[in-house]
Motif scaffolding. Structure first.
Motif, mmCIF file in Angstrom:
data_model
loop_
_atom_site.group_PDB
_atom_site.id
_atom_site.type_symbol
_atom_site.label_atom_id
_atom_site.label_comp_id
_atom_site.label_asym_id
_atom_site.label_seq_id
_atom_site.Cartn_x
_atom_site.Cartn_y
_atom_site.Cartn_z
ATOM 1 N N GLY A 13 0.778 -1.167 0.091
ATOM 2 C CA GLY A 13 -0.115 -0.105 -0.132
ATOM 3 C C GLY A 13 0.810 1.359 -0.081
ATOM 4 O O GLY A 13 2.028 1.426 0.151
ATOM 5 N N ASP A 14 0.366 2.479 -0.211
ATOM 6 C CA ASP A 14 0.935 3.829 -0.256
ATOM 7 C C ASP A 14 1.354 4.035 1.063
ATOM 8 O O ASP A 14 0.813 3.901 2.133
ATOM 9 N N ARG A 15 2.636 4.973 0.916
ATOM 10 C CA ARG A 15 3.010 5.540 2.059
ATOM 11 C C ARG A 15 3.557 6.913 1.744
ATOM 12 O O ARG A 15 3.978 7.225 0.372
ATOM 13 N N PRO A 16 3.330 8.026 2.441
ATOM 14 C CA PRO A 16 3.942 9.299 2.191
ATOM 15 C C PRO A 16 5.411 9.601 2.101
ATOM 16 O O PRO A 16 6.034 8.974 2.550
ATOM 17 N N ASN A 17 5.768 10.438 0.964
ATOM 18 C CA ASN A 17 7.101 10.636 0.798
ATOM 19 C C ASN A 17 7.343 12.247 0.512
ATOM 20 O O ASN A 17 6.432 12.626 -0.066
ATOM 21 N N VAL A 18 8.635 12.706 0.745
ATOM 22 C CA VAL A 18 8.511 14.074 0.401
ATOM 23 C C VAL A 18 8.837 14.252 -0.799
ATOM 24 O O VAL A 18 8.492 15.388 -1.349
ATOM 25 N N TYR A 19 9.258 13.278 -1.787
ATOM 26 C CA TYR A 19 9.484 13.539 -3.110
ATOM 27 C C TYR A 19 8.567 12.609 -3.946
ATOM 28 O O TYR A 19 8.172 11.392 -3.407
ATOM 29 N N PRO A 20 8.170 12.790 -4.963
ATOM 30 C CA PRO A 20 7.108 12.111 -5.797
ATOM 31 C C PRO A 20 7.806 10.808 -6.474
ATOM 32 O O PRO A 20 7.518 10.762 -7.636
ATOM 33 N N GLU A 21 8.551 10.022 -5.921
ATOM 34 C CA GLU A 21 9.219 9.170 -6.644
ATOM 35 C C GLU A 21 9.076 7.902 -5.397
ATOM 36 O O GLU A 21 8.907 8.018 -4.158
ATOM 37 N N PRO A 22 9.295 6.694 -5.864
ATOM 38 C CA PRO A 22 9.077 5.325 -5.069
ATOM 39 C C PRO A 22 10.198 4.807 -4.305
ATOM 40 O O PRO A 22 10.507 3.690 -4.252
ATOM 41 N N GLY A 27 16.240 11.102 -7.248
ATOM 42 C CA GLY A 27 16.741 12.576 -7.030
ATOM 43 C C GLY A 27 16.379 13.127 -5.544
ATOM 44 O O GLY A 27 15.879 12.456 -4.742
ATOM 45 N N TRP A 28 17.011 14.275 -5.128
ATOM 46 C CA TRP A 28 16.786 14.875 -4.309
ATOM 47 C C TRP A 28 16.849 16.515 -4.440
ATOM 48 O O TRP A 28 17.014 16.731 -5.551
ATOM 49 N N ASP A 29 16.781 17.126 -3.349
ATOM 50 C CA ASP A 29 16.796 18.554 -3.554
ATOM 51 C C ASP A 29 18.207 19.312 -3.939
ATOM 52 O O ASP A 29 18.479 20.556 -3.729
ATOM 53 N N TRP A 30 19.109 18.177 -4.128
ATOM 54 C CA TRP A 30 20.423 18.696 -4.610
ATOM 55 C C TRP A 30 21.176 17.545 -5.524
ATOM 56 O O TRP A 30 22.128 17.698 -5.972
ATOM 57 N N GLY A 31 20.319 16.521 -5.937
ATOM 58 C CA GLY A 31 20.883 15.521 -6.720
ATOM 59 C C GLY A 31 19.767 15.204 -8.038
ATOM 60 O O GLY A 31 18.595 15.506 -7.835
ATOM 61 N N GLN A 48 19.344 23.298 -10.185
ATOM 62 C CA GLN A 48 18.997 24.074 -8.700
ATOM 63 C C GLN A 48 17.767 23.314 -8.653
ATOM 64 O O GLN A 48 16.920 23.327 -9.098
ATOM 65 N N LYS A 49 18.002 22.164 -7.764
ATOM 66 C CA LYS A 49 16.880 21.289 -7.372
ATOM 67 C C LYS A 49 16.145 21.661 -6.182
ATOM 68 O O LYS A 49 14.891 21.025 -6.008
ATOM 69 N N ALA A 50 16.465 22.716 -5.183
ATOM 70 C CA ALA A 50 16.002 22.908 -4.327
ATOM 71 C C ALA A 50 14.461 23.621 -4.522
ATOM 72 O O ALA A 50 14.493 24.505 -5.593
ATOM 73 N N GLU A 51 13.431 23.472 -3.689
ATOM 74 C CA GLU A 51 12.104 24.170 -3.953
ATOM 75 C C GLU A 51 12.597 25.682 -3.571
ATOM 76 O O GLU A 51 12.932 25.866 -2.477
ATOM 77 N N ASP A 52 12.171 26.720 -4.654
ATOM 78 C CA ASP A 52 12.285 28.047 -4.592
ATOM 79 C C ASP A 52 13.737 28.184 -4.251
ATOM 80 O O ASP A 52 14.121 29.176 -3.378
ATOM 81 N N GLY A 53 14.658 27.275 -4.566
ATOM 82 C CA GLY A 53 16.180 27.497 -4.208
ATOM 83 C C GLY A 53 16.777 29.009 -4.590
ATOM 84 O O GLY A 53 17.215 29.628 -3.825
ATOM 85 N N ASN A 54 16.525 29.505 -5.653
ATOM 86 C CA ASN A 54 17.167 30.468 -6.180
ATOM 87 C C ASN A 54 16.468 31.796 -5.484
ATOM 88 O O ASN A 54 16.878 32.863 -5.279
ATOM 89 N N GLY A 55 14.940 31.636 -5.303
ATOM 90 C CA GLY A 55 14.352 32.628 -4.322
ATOM 91 C C GLY A 55 15.100 32.878 -2.928
ATOM 92 O O GLY A 55 15.232 34.093 -2.494
ATOM 93 N N LYS A 56 15.301 31.809 -2.179
ATOM 94 C CA LYS A 56 15.890 31.657 -1.344
ATOM 95 C C LYS A 56 17.344 32.423 -0.888
ATOM 96 O O LYS A 56 17.597 33.075 -0.195
#
Length: 811
Positions: free
Chosen positions: A133-142, A154-158, A529-537
């Motif tokens: 069954g499904d489980r939550p994840n920070v990223y939309p990958e399995p 994938g990650w917010d740097w990879g 730049q993989k981070a959410e709103d990375g350039n904005g930050k």
């Protein structure tokens, strides 16, 4: 004696009708790259062009002969990535579904075509997900449905580069009678005597059952022997006056060769060898008036951990050689780092990683491999998790550098704060691993080391998992939403993650984005730049301190790298000044796995960012820092060395034009491993909103106006207002070049300041792709000089150097 045949040659990679030469160890992506079948996914936006590779099935093939007279032949894989079906001569050998385990299969007498068929990791994850069954994840990958390097997805740097392949060595082991199946050395120290308890497990052939065997262990000239009639044995050795292994900065790192030999009446059958070190390690989690502590204690000495987080050094880990491990970890040691946390979204690294840490005195905090996801605890995953943990605890426990096992990264926090609890509605999510299975395995197999359930973790559900007053804390609100000055708002007991982003070196960017006109929002820059709103930050971090750089990319690049260095330094200086309440900081992160804008101190091409040089400064044994306080600034003198530090500290209230408005000298005596905090005399404190005055503290041989170049002194600065509000003069300085006698590949850049020059930075790669220098940002007062040693730059002029120099400029 056992014979070993390495299976590194003769492999082919098949997909459909296509057949390519394969490199083992390796992976599908590297073989396709070698064959020119895919573009380099690290360049431009090629990552998206190769996404199809991770969604296909692949097969590795080679012929396997058999020419051994031994009773038994095993096919041994040190690493298969990940879901594989193995056949030999058309007949099944076995199946695997875990990248992080070793596998052994009996192939005695069998020959023919050896096939290792890898299913797509996406297909394997989907099949498991259908069961659990499904489980939550920070990223939309399995990633939580397959025991594979999570950051492959994938990650917010990879990048998202989902690999497959024989990623670690494979061999045939030929043996007779018996072999050493497992050796677990429990190493302790008791009143100067080193104790080694080697627990052996033996596997026998059919002919070897019931046969009398002997096992012998040797270390430091001490020998123990036992006879075996069964399949288990314990050998105990005592080493008098054992030399202790210490973290770097606390003592030496003596290593001892431990050898185990298994034999029978005809002679040796098998051997096992590791290097060990004698030391004790404890984790003090005592409650006190500040909350719940988290302090590493090595050989009875309490340690402030000067740490960095480690991610896989390449998105394709099979490319990381022992030499590359050594280079990167030597960089860490040279930056005064003494602890490396192996993060839970990566891999259990190769033994070469831990060997280097053993020798360099780098403590290792090892995560079990769970990160930022809810993990099902049902089969088929539960059995894999247990087998993986047992395998890697046994493999890594001989290393003295390994000081802590950690259950997971951020999953206990995620359950409480990230909306997982209602979404799970009672389904398993990993708690049974972190608070049940894993601590039981560590207690059974490696009771000489402490275990903690997660990072962050307060020690129990009685407190919030990320409560800064209890246990480990991850500080991400500052990067995500606040100015870096907010690091000073609290004193966590142990900061296991915090960081600030910056782009890589300019030469790294130009290599990774060929032909692109660089801009913060150019297509390739945004893709890397993989981070959410990375350039904005990044931009908001700059804007809090400096006027926006507009369309000047070089200025943006300098300012974002400078703010990263300042931000991390602000946190470390503050937290170190509160030892022993705060007992460690682990910066996110040391390294990168590809060229990317990230939190790393060393970029994806191995080039140090300014942050790297700041780490060397703020992680030094002795640190001088000026800290804002509710009752006025505080001078903190941090002495983490083993010797007392008695120094005269010059405190000066300076004007922007370089003149002195007031000064005094304070004599400070800091005992070993202590911090002295002193209020700055009221008459030297600049007005809280002064745009024309600042505070300078110097200890040792720091320069003074009109004197010669700086020595080895320490300097701390405190400016009352942000840079954009301060009345900086236009910076004026001279640049001269001096050859280094006897070193043709080195040159000294001497900068002489005529005005206040704030955060002068040489970007050496602008002088040459292979160039490096020995200093990061520096602030010079009028009349001061600094010497920057540059290597690998070739023939350069003073004008070339001026073009590579940056500083805070009000223009």
């Amino acid at each position: 004696m056992k014979d070993v045949t390495q299976l590194t040659e003769g492999w082919s990679l098949r997909h459909g009708e296509d057949v390519l030469e394969a490199t083992v160890p390796g992976c599908v992506h590297t073989d396709l790259l070698t064959a020119g079948a895919i573009p380099d996914p690290f360049l431009g936006r090629n990552e998206t062009e190769v996404a199809w590779v991770g969604r296909r099935a692949w097969t590795y093939v080679r012929h396997l002969g058999h020419d051994s007279a031994h009773e038994r032949t095993d096919l041994v894989f040190d690493g298969l990535d990940t879901a594989a079906y193995i056949t030999l001569g058309g007949r099944p050998v076995g199946t695997t579904r875990n990248m992080h385990r070793r596998y052994r299969f009996d192939v005695t007498g069998r020959t023919g075509e050896l096939e290792v068929r890898f299913a797509s990791a996406y297909d394997e994850a989907a099949a498991v997900r259908a069961v659990t069954g499904d489980r939550p994840n920070v990223y939309p990958e399995p990633s939580q449905y397959i025991r594979k390097m999570a950051c492959n997805f994938g990650w917010d740097w990879g990048p998202t580069l989902v690999t497959a392949g024989i990623w670690r060595p494979v061999r045939l082991e030929h043996w007779s009678t018996a072999r050493i199946a497992q050796a677990r050395p429990l190493v302790t120290v008791d009143e100067g005597t080193g104790r080694v308890e080697v627990r052996l497990e033996i596997e026998r052939t059919a002919q070897g059952r019931g046969r009398a065997l002997t096992a012998e262990a040797r270390v430091a000239g001490v020998r123990a022997e036992t006879r075996l009639t069964g399949d288990e044995a314990v050998l105990r050795l005592e080493v008098p006056d054992a030399r202790l292994w210490w973290p770097r900065g606390y003592g030496d790192q003596p290593l001892y060769d431990l050898e185990v030999t298994l034999g029978d009446e005809d002679g040796p059958l098998d051997t096992w060898h590791r290097r060990i070190g004698f030391r004790t390690v404890e984790l003090d989690r005592s409650a006190d008036e500040h909350g719940t502590g988290f302090t590493l204690v090595v050989n009875g000495t309490r340690v402030f951990a000067r740490g960095v987080n480690w991610i896989p050094d390449d998105a394709f880990p099979s490319r990381v050689t022992p030499e590359r491990y050594r280079t990167r970890l030597t960089q860490a040691a040279e930056a005064n780092i003494d602890l490396v946390r192996v993060w839970g979204g990566g891999i259990y690294e190769d033994d070469a990683f831990y060997d280097a840490c053993d020798e360099l005195g780098l403590m290792v905090w090892q995560d079990f491999l769970f990160a930022c996801s809810a993990y099902p605890e049902e089969q088929p995953l539960r059995g894999e998790v247990e087998a993986e943990a047992r395998d890697n605890v046994v493999r890594l426990m001989p290393h003295p550098s390994l000081v802590l096992w950690n259950g997971n990264n951020e999953n206990l926090w995620g359950f409480r704060d990230w909306g997982w609890e209602p979404e799970l509605a009672g389904d398993s999510w990993g708690e049974g691993y972190y608070l049940g299975l894993l601590p039981r395995i560590v207690a059974e197999l490696d009771p000489t080391r402490p275990y903690t359930a997660g990072s962050p973790w307060s020690g129990s559900w009685d407190h919030h998992p990320n409560d800064p007053a209890h246990g480990t804390h991850h500080s991400w609100e500052v990067w995500n939403r606040q100015d870096y000055a907010e690091y000073r708002a609290s004193v966590p007991r142990f900061v296991a993650e915090f960081g600030w982003q910056a782009p890589p070196a300019l030469t790294t960017l130009r290599r990774a984005l060929p032909g692109e006109e660089l801009a913060p929002d150019s297509p390739g820059m945004l893709h890397h730049q993989k981070a959410e709103d990375g350039n904005g930050k990044l931009d908001r971090g700059v804007a809090r301190h400096f006027a926006p750089p507009g369309g000047d990319f070089d200025r943006w690049h300098y300012l974002t790298q400078l703010v990263q260095a300042r931000a991390v330094a602000a946190g470390i200086e503050h937290w170190r000044s509160h030892w022993p309440v705060c007992a460690g900081t682990i910066v996110w992160q040391l390294n990168d796995c590809w060229p990317v804008t990230s939190w790393a101190a060393i970029d994806g091409d191995g080039r140090p960012k300014p942050l790297y040089h700041e780490l060397r400064r703020v992680y030094a044994d002795r640190l001088l820092t000026l800290q804002p306080g509710a009752d006025g600034p505080v001078l903190a003198v941090v002495n983490q060395s083993a010797e007392p530090w008695r120094t005269a500290v010059s405190l000066r209230r300076m004007r922007a034009d370089g003149t002195t408005a007031g000064e005094t000298v304070v004599d400070v005596a800091a005992e070993p491993r202590t911090v002295v905090r002193l209020p700055v005399p009221e008459g030297l404190v600049p007005d809280a909103r002064s745009a024309k005055e600042f505070l300078v503290a110097d200890a040792g041989e720091s320069p003074r106006p009109g004197e010669a170049e700086s020595g080895d002194g320490l300097r701390a600065l405190l400016f009352p207002v942000p840079d954009k509000e301060f009345a900086y003069p236009r910076p004026r300085f001279d640049v001269t070049l001096e050859p280094v006698p006897g070193q043709e590949d080195r040159v000294d850049v001497v900068v002489s300041a005529h005005t206040l020059v704030r955060d002068l930075l040489l970007q050496p790669d602008r002088l040459g792709a292979a160039a490096a220098c020995d200093r990061g940002p520096q602030t010079l007062l009028p009349g001061e000089r600094t010497r920057i040693r540059v290597r690998g730059c070739g023939a350069v002029t003073a004008d070339d150097v001026r073009a590579a120099l940056f500083c805070v400029d009000p223009a």
